[in-house]
Scaffold this active site. Sequence first.
Site, PDB file in Angstrom:
ATOM      1  NE  ARG A 153     -37.624 -19.199  17.948  1.00 45.25           N
ATOM      2  CZ  ARG A 153     -37.459 -20.477  18.274  1.00 45.25           C
ATOM      3  NH1 ARG A 153     -38.156 -21.405  17.656  1.00 45.25           N
ATOM      4  NH2 ARG A 153     -36.572 -20.814  19.185  1.00 45.25           N
ATOM      5  NE  ARG A 203     -32.389 -23.369  21.458  1.00 44.30           N
ATOM      6  CZ  ARG A 203     -32.809 -22.205  20.975  1.00 44.30           C
ATOM      7  NH1 ARG A 203     -32.127 -21.102  21.202  1.00 44.30           N
ATOM      8  NH2 ARG A 203     -33.900 -22.153  20.269  1.00 44.30           N
ATOM      9  NE  ARG A 238     -34.515 -30.016  22.401  1.00 42.28           N
ATOM     10  CZ  ARG A 238     -35.545 -29.179  22.400  1.00 42.28           C
ATOM     11  NH1 ARG A 238     -36.674 -29.520  22.972  1.00 42.28           N
ATOM     12  NH2 ARG A 238     -35.444 -28.009  21.832  1.00 42.28           N
ATOM     13  NE  ARG A 252     -37.370 -19.902  22.546  1.00 39.08           N
ATOM     14  CZ  ARG A 252     -37.497 -21.187  22.240  1.00 39.08           C
ATOM     15  NH1 ARG A 252     -38.578 -21.610  21.621  1.00 39.08           N
ATOM     16  NH2 ARG A 252     -36.556 -22.048  22.536  1.00 39.08           N
ATOM     17  CE  LYS A 301     -38.878 -29.004  17.191  1.00 41.22           C
ATOM     18  NZ  LYS A 301     -37.752 -28.251  17.364  1.00 41.22           N
TER      19      LYS A 301
HETATM   20  P1  AMP Z   1     -37.853 -25.676  22.756  1.00 42.17           P
HETATM   21  O1  AMP Z   1     -38.927 -24.677  23.010  1.00 42.17           O
HETATM   22  O2  AMP Z   1     -38.389 -27.025  22.387  1.00 42.17           O
HETATM   23  O3  AMP Z   1     -36.821 -25.173  21.771  1.00 42.17           O
HETATM   24  O4  AMP Z   1     -37.075 -25.902  24.154  1.00 42.17           O
HETATM   25  C1  AMP Z   1     -36.439 -24.815  24.805  1.00 42.17           C
HETATM   26  C2  AMP Z   1     -35.387 -25.337  25.758  1.00 42.17           C
HETATM   27  O5  AMP Z   1     -36.001 -26.156  26.757  1.00 42.17           O
HETATM   28  C3  AMP Z   1     -34.315 -26.210  25.138  1.00 42.17           C
HETATM   29  O6  AMP Z   1     -33.266 -25.468  24.528  1.00 42.17           O
HETATM   30  C4  AMP Z   1     -33.833 -27.000  26.372  1.00 42.17           C
HETATM   31  O7  AMP Z   1     -33.038 -26.164  27.190  1.00 42.17           O
HETATM   32  C5  AMP Z   1     -35.147 -27.238  27.106  1.00 42.17           C
HETATM   33  N1  AMP Z   1     -35.793 -28.507  26.673  1.00 42.17           N
HETATM   34  C6  AMP Z   1     -37.001 -28.641  26.054  1.00 42.17           C
HETATM   35  N2  AMP Z   1     -37.280 -29.938  25.810  1.00 42.17           N
HETATM   36  C7  AMP Z   1     -36.217 -30.638  26.259  1.00 42.17           C
HETATM   37  C8  AMP Z   1     -35.887 -32.021  26.269  1.00 42.17           C
HETATM   38  N3  AMP Z   1     -36.694 -32.956  25.735  1.00 42.17           N
HETATM   39  N4  AMP Z   1     -34.691 -32.396  26.822  1.00 42.17           N
HETATM   40  C9  AMP Z   1     -33.857 -31.479  27.357  1.00 42.17           C
HETATM   41  N5  AMP Z   1     -34.098 -30.161  27.364  1.00 42.17           N
HETATM   42  C10 AMP Z   1     -35.267 -29.726  26.827  1.00 42.17           C
END
Ligand code: AMP
Length: 213
Positions: free
Chosen positions: A124, A167, A87, A156, A11
């Site tokens: 990754r 996740r 989400r 990460r 994404k």
């Molecule tokens: P991402 O980079 O989108 O994978 O987000 C990394 C982490 O940020 C996720 O695993 C959550 O802990 C937090 N996070 C990001 N966006 C959201 C969201 N919309 N709702 C809740 N937690 C979020």
Amino acid sequence: MVMLGRQGAGKGTQCVRLSRHYVVPHISTGDMLRAAVREGTELGLKAAELMAAGSLVPDDIMIGIVDDRLDCDDTTERGYILDGFPRTVDQAEALADITAARPLDVVVDLDVAKEVVLERLAGRRVCSDCAANYSLDKPPRYGWVCDNCGGDVVQREDDTPAAIEKRLSDYETKTAPLIAWYRERGLLEVVDGYGTADEVTARLLAAIDQRRR
Ligand code: AMP
């Protein structure tokens, strides 16, 4: 538009490409949270532990962040790409209220099976400065130094096996229901996320352009 899909479906990379193509801001809630963690803000302190464990940050916090961000002028003229939000169904309902005056044009589900994303997530690597994505198969040109900005390219913190599992299981229970939610509202396009980045981008552009016509 909104980009949905499992973590590791590509994404982030695709949203960066789309934001350059359409010349619109790429709004990634994950990037915003990681910046807050780096800067040690109040939000960052709250989010850091949850993120490292692979847990979702509470809806009210996330909704507040997105509400503020979509208030900025750069989103009003040509639109924006929202990556990582919503989400949960509660977040989607809040987003519908926030965007009531300018409703979403399309929600894309980038479809990649769980077995495939597990492999991708383990390999990754990301730039700790500009968040560019790399992998063990496609590393930067020189060592683990970012091709774009010279930052350190690292794994990460939330790409540990336990956090990845958490996740992906949250994705199945909390995020996947959004696919039906947006389909019912006539907004959903499902795009096949397999193949090279160029192939996936071409499919995304075709699906989005068809909607916007
Ligand atoms: P991402 O980079 O989108 O994978 O987000 C990394 C982490 O940020 C996720 O695993 C959550 O802990 C937090 N996070 C990001 N966006 C959201 C969201 N919309 N709702 C809740 N937690 C979020």
